[in-house]
Design an enzyme around this catalytic site. Structure first.
Site, mmCIF file in Angstrom:
data_model
loop_
_atom_site.group_PDB
_atom_site.id
_atom_site.type_symbol
_atom_site.label_atom_id
_atom_site.label_comp_id
_atom_site.label_asym_id
_atom_site.label_seq_id
_atom_site.Cartn_x
_atom_site.Cartn_y
_atom_site.Cartn_z
ATOM 1 N N CYS A 18 0.858 -1.182 0.000
ATOM 2 C CA CYS A 18 0.000 0.000 0.000
ATOM 3 C C CYS A 18 0.896 1.234 0.000
ATOM 4 C CB CYS A 18 -0.860 0.019 1.258
ATOM 5 S SG CYS A 18 -1.864 -1.449 1.438
ATOM 6 N N ARG A 43 2.461 2.060 -8.230
ATOM 7 C CA ARG A 43 2.589 0.805 -7.495
ATOM 8 C C ARG A 43 1.343 -0.063 -7.591
ATOM 9 N NH1 ARG A 43 5.685 2.193 -2.427
ATOM 10 N NH2 ARG A 43 3.969 1.350 -1.263
ATOM 11 N N TRP A 90 -3.809 -1.600 -1.423
ATOM 12 C CA TRP A 90 -3.729 -2.804 -2.263
ATOM 13 C C TRP A 90 -4.309 -3.887 -1.371
ATOM 14 C CZ3 TRP A 90 -2.179 -4.805 -6.951
ATOM 15 C CH2 TRP A 90 -1.758 -6.125 -7.004
ATOM 16 N N ASN A 116 0.577 -0.068 6.093
ATOM 17 C CA ASN A 116 1.105 -0.902 5.019
ATOM 18 C C ASN A 116 1.727 -2.111 5.705
ATOM 19 O OD1 ASN A 116 2.390 -2.021 2.827
ATOM 20 N ND2 ASN A 116 3.787 -0.311 2.469
ATOM 21 N N GLY A 117 1.312 -3.318 5.324
ATOM 22 C CA GLY A 117 1.860 -4.523 5.950
ATOM 23 C C GLY A 117 0.739 -5.480 6.311
ATOM 24 N N GLU A 498 10.047 -21.600 -18.404
ATOM 25 C CA GLU A 498 9.911 -20.237 -17.904
ATOM 26 C C GLU A 498 11.182 -19.440 -18.179
ATOM 27 O OE1 GLU A 498 7.738 -18.288 -17.150
ATOM 28 O OE2 GLU A 498 8.684 -16.721 -15.933
ATOM 29 N N LYS A 502 11.214 -15.996 -20.364
ATOM 30 C CA LYS A 502 11.746 -14.722 -19.852
ATOM 31 C C LYS A 502 12.708 -14.123 -20.864
ATOM 32 C CE LYS A 502 9.735 -13.576 -17.402
ATOM 33 N NZ LYS A 502 8.594 -14.193 -16.852
ATOM 34 N N GLU A 505 10.860 -12.947 -24.158
ATOM 35 C CA GLU A 505 9.918 -11.823 -24.073
ATOM 36 C C GLU A 505 10.602 -10.484 -23.833
ATOM 37 O OE1 GLU A 505 6.723 -12.495 -21.233
ATOM 38 O OE2 GLU A 505 8.085 -12.941 -19.607
ATOM 39 N N HIS A 521 16.257 -36.562 -30.370
ATOM 40 C CA HIS A 521 15.191 -36.864 -31.327
ATOM 41 C C HIS A 521 14.958 -35.713 -32.291
ATOM 42 C CE1 HIS A 521 14.434 -40.568 -29.284
ATOM 43 N NE2 HIS A 521 14.332 -39.921 -28.127
ATOM 44 N N LYS A 621 0.914 -6.313 -19.676
ATOM 45 C CA LYS A 621 0.973 -6.949 -18.357
ATOM 46 C C LYS A 621 -0.237 -7.845 -18.136
ATOM 47 C CE LYS A 621 2.662 -7.642 -14.264
ATOM 48 N NZ LYS A 621 3.747 -8.650 -14.299
HETATM 49 C C1 G6P Z 1 0.558 -11.707 -20.033
HETATM 50 C C2 G6P Z 1 1.795 -11.205 -19.313
HETATM 51 C C3 G6P Z 1 2.561 -12.378 -18.693
HETATM 52 C C4 G6P Z 1 1.624 -13.187 -17.790
HETATM 53 C C5 G6P Z 1 0.377 -13.644 -18.543
HETATM 54 C C6 G6P Z 1 -0.652 -14.246 -17.618
HETATM 55 O O1 G6P Z 1 0.945 -12.441 -21.143
HETATM 56 O O2 G6P Z 1 2.644 -10.521 -20.207
HETATM 57 O O3 G6P Z 1 3.642 -11.889 -17.925
HETATM 58 O O4 G6P Z 1 2.311 -14.291 -17.304
HETATM 59 O O5 G6P Z 1 -0.250 -12.515 -19.162
HETATM 60 O O6 G6P Z 1 -1.068 -13.263 -16.728
HETATM 61 P P1 G6P Z 1 -1.766 -13.552 -15.344
HETATM 62 O O7 G6P Z 1 -2.044 -12.174 -14.791
HETATM 63 O O8 G6P Z 1 -3.021 -14.304 -15.643
HETATM 64 O O9 G6P Z 1 -0.826 -14.330 -14.515
#
Ligand code: G6P
Length: 626
Positions: A18, A43, A90, A116-117, A498, A502, A505, A521, A621
């Site tokens: 928060c 934030r 938040w 906050n916490g 993953e 990373k 992307e 294979h 995002k």
């Molecule tokens: C988008 C973002 C990814 C995320 C995915 C799923 O593609 O760029 O970083 O992993 O959505 O998002 P979520 O909020 O459902 O985890």
């Protein structure tokens, strides 16, 4: 070009949950509070509020949603006064709503608190205060603090705050005002960031520097359990024993607003990777009683349901999907159940017949991803009970699922997900332990042992993030590669997916993740002199097999970066071009440590290439359309 990371500052390495702003002095407080809160908007938040002492009376205004909603209310009902606190929330305990927004007040409406916490023993305290006659209006943990300060208030507010804090367990940064003292602002912190801004005739508090940077560049970072008492003409700080500190060392901030928002780091992504140790410990603390090493039951299937389970379906997108793939290995190993993981956009067009023996689990950081939501709704339409792992309280996924397990990663701002992923892995493992216990697949002793190992993870993660400058040097030598391969077996293969996502992307370098045993294979045809292969070798039982795979690719000219646990010794150091050692943990937990160098590798490759790390091209995002 490699970017040199700026030194960490204490207040910003912690999770931003928060936003807190407060001021006292000669100027009208409300405009300062609103400006400060708008500086904290980056934030993420779901509601906002302010409290101001106006003509000797404490007045509170708060509103769910954007700060503009609060501004609108304050236009209709302006608040004037020179002492005030403000907050962007938040949600953690209780849905986002007007009533759950901060500030919260005591029964008499004379003391206001922003927080906050997390107050871990709030339920106990709430019961105690209710017995004492307090009527609670919100479902937040914060409200207990206001009531508790009032309970101990015998005329000396600082003393009452001290006494209240003795009863409180958990983390907090608090801004506190009282209508009896219209010239005094109190604040205190423990395990949650709080900074005091020092001005001429005006003093400030904030959970993060950008909120007050337009007013002062001289700040004091409060230490744990220190109480600061702010008045127009200065600030007094008291230590945990009530002794006044005379040796305060203010810090002069010379950053611009943009780097202050990132806590001094060049990008949110690096800041969020650095926050991973804390994200792990917050998530663990919220789901496990660390004294008795038992799992809290909120969000977990009940014993009868757990025993009746036959299959588990995990559905998600992107990084959350990859967390699900690691989760499949963890859940299968721990519970013996059969687990199917699906990409949500695939699942929604091939829904399975679900029955009583099925657990349907969606994973979503944002809780708003359209495909994940559609899969959830389809599962519910079939009558399945849906569980969710999400980072956002009150999100669509959280509202529509029957059970929710929250990750406590704090708002994640960089598009590439890092700290949310690591906490998703933690929760999936916890779910596995809980189900295994209820199904009799694991005894309590073994569960406690694993939980103890999980408790040690944040410290090991801290050790791992601290290697970031070495990874920066490695990336600076490899960023011009056209493609990179990631190989692994078992959980390491799941993690390789993953790691590869990373890299592609944010650095736009083509990369692929392969099950190491599958190389021969087909994929091995792509290995040529100089190809970088990242070999994840953290699974003890599969180590020998991985050694053979490393030899195979090196024989074809590949350059190998091997990621392995410290205790596996130097053997790989001899067969790989570079070995990255990570602290030891049980196999099941290794992905939570091994992912850190993988995120750092992607980050520094992208930085070295000059990419826009936090906002990679073509990506968003949260994908709220199909
Ligand atoms: C988008 C973002 C990814 C995320 C995915 C799923 O593609 O760029 O970083 O992993 O959505 O998002 P979520 O909020 O459902 O985890």
């Amino acid at each position: 070009m490699p970017v040199k990371p700026v030194a960490r500052i204490e207040s910003s390495e912690e999770l931003n949950m928060c936003g807190i702003v407060g001021t006292v002095g000669k100027a009208d407080a409300t405009p300062i509070l609103l400006e400060g809160l708008s500086r904290l908007e980056y934030r993420g938040y779901d509601s906002a509020g302010v409290a101001v002492v106006q003509d000797g009376k404490l007045c509170v205004e708060k509103a769910k949603g954007r700060l503009d909603n609060l501004r609108g209310r304050l236009k209709e009902r302006p608040l004037g006064g020179t002492l005030g606190i403000g907050h962007t929330r938040w949600a953690t305990h209780g849905e986002p709503s007007d009533v759950n927004s901060h500030p919260h007040t005591d029964v008499k409406g004379e003391i206001a608190v922003v927080h906050n916490g997390i107050i871990e023993n709030y339920a106990q305290l709430k019961r105690f205060l209710e017995r004492e006659g307090c009527a609670f209006v919100s479902s937040t943990d914060t409200e207990v603090i206001a009531h508790l300060i009032n309970y101990y208030d015998k005329g000396d507010i600082r003393r009452a705050i001290e006494q209240a804090l003795h009863r409180i367990e958990g983390s907090y940064a608090l801004g506190i005002i009282c209508q009896r003292e219209p010239d005094t602002l109190y604040c205190v912190r423990k395990d949650s960031p709080l900074v005091v801004g020092l001005g001429e005739e005006q003093q400030f508090i904030a959970s993060d520097i950008p909120a007050i940077l337009s007013h002062t560049r001289d700040v004091y970072f409060l230490n744990d359990r220190e109480i600061a008492v702010l008045k127009a003409d200065g600030v007094a700080v008291y230590d945990a024993y009530g002794r006044r500190r005379t040796d305060l060392q203010p810090f002069h901030v010379d950053w611009d607003v943009a780097s202050a928002e990132k806590g001094g780091y060049p990008h949110f992504m690096l800041k969020e990777i650095m926050e991973e140790p804390r994200a792990l410990s917050e998530t663990l603390r919220s789901h496990v009683d660390l004294t008795s090493l038992t799992i809290q039951q909120e969000g977990m299937p009940d014993a009868e349901e757990a025993r009746a389970l036959e299959r588990v379906f995990i559905v998600a997108c992107g990084t959350a999907y990859h967390a699900g793939v690691v989760g499949k290995y963890a859940l299968e190993q721990l519970t013996g159940l059969s687990v199917t993981v699906d990409i949500a956009s695939e699942y929604r067009y091939r829904p399975q017949k679900l029955g009583k023996g099925d657990l349907f689990l969606v994973i979503s950081q944002s809780g708003e991803t359209a495909d994940t939501l559609a899969a959830l709704r389809e599962a519910k339409r079939q009558g399945a009970k849906v569980a969710a792992i999400t980072n956002v309280v009150g999100s669509s996924v959280a509202r529509e699922a029957d059970r929710v397990l929250y990750t406590w990663a704090g708002p994640e701002i960089a598009v590439a997900s890092t700290k949310a992923y690591i906490t998703q892995l933690l929760l999936l493992t916890l779910l596995g332990v809980d189900l295994a216990l209820k199904r009799g697949e694991m005894d309590e002793k073994a569960a406690r042992e694993l939980l103890r190992e999980m408790q040690a993870l944040p410290e090991k993660a801290q050790k791992t993030v601290e290697t970031h400058e070495r990874m920066q040097r490695f990336a600076a030598r490899h960023f011009d590669l056209r493609h990179v391969f990631y190989i692994g077996r078992g959980m390491d293969w799941a993690l390789a997916m993953e790691a590869s996502l990373k890299l592609k992307e944010i650095s736009y370098i083509f990369s692929e993740a392969y099950a190491a045993g599958e190389l021969k294979h087909g994929t091995i045809a792509l290995i040529e002199p100089g190809t970088l292969v990242v070999a994840l070798c953290t699974q003890s039982a599969l180590l020998e097999k991985m050694r053979s795979n490393i030899k195979e690719v090196r024989a074809r000219g590949a350059s190998v970066l091997c990621v392995q646990r410290e205790s596996d010794g130097k053997a790989e150091a001899d067969i790989a071009d570079k070995t990255w050692f990570i602290p030891d943990a049980p196999d099941l937990l290794m992905p939570m440590l091994a992912v850190i160098p993988m995120q750092l590798l992607a980050y520094y490759m992208a930085v070295s290439k000059g990419c826009d790390v936090d906002k990679p091209r073509n990506l968003a995002k949260s994908v709220t359309v199909e």
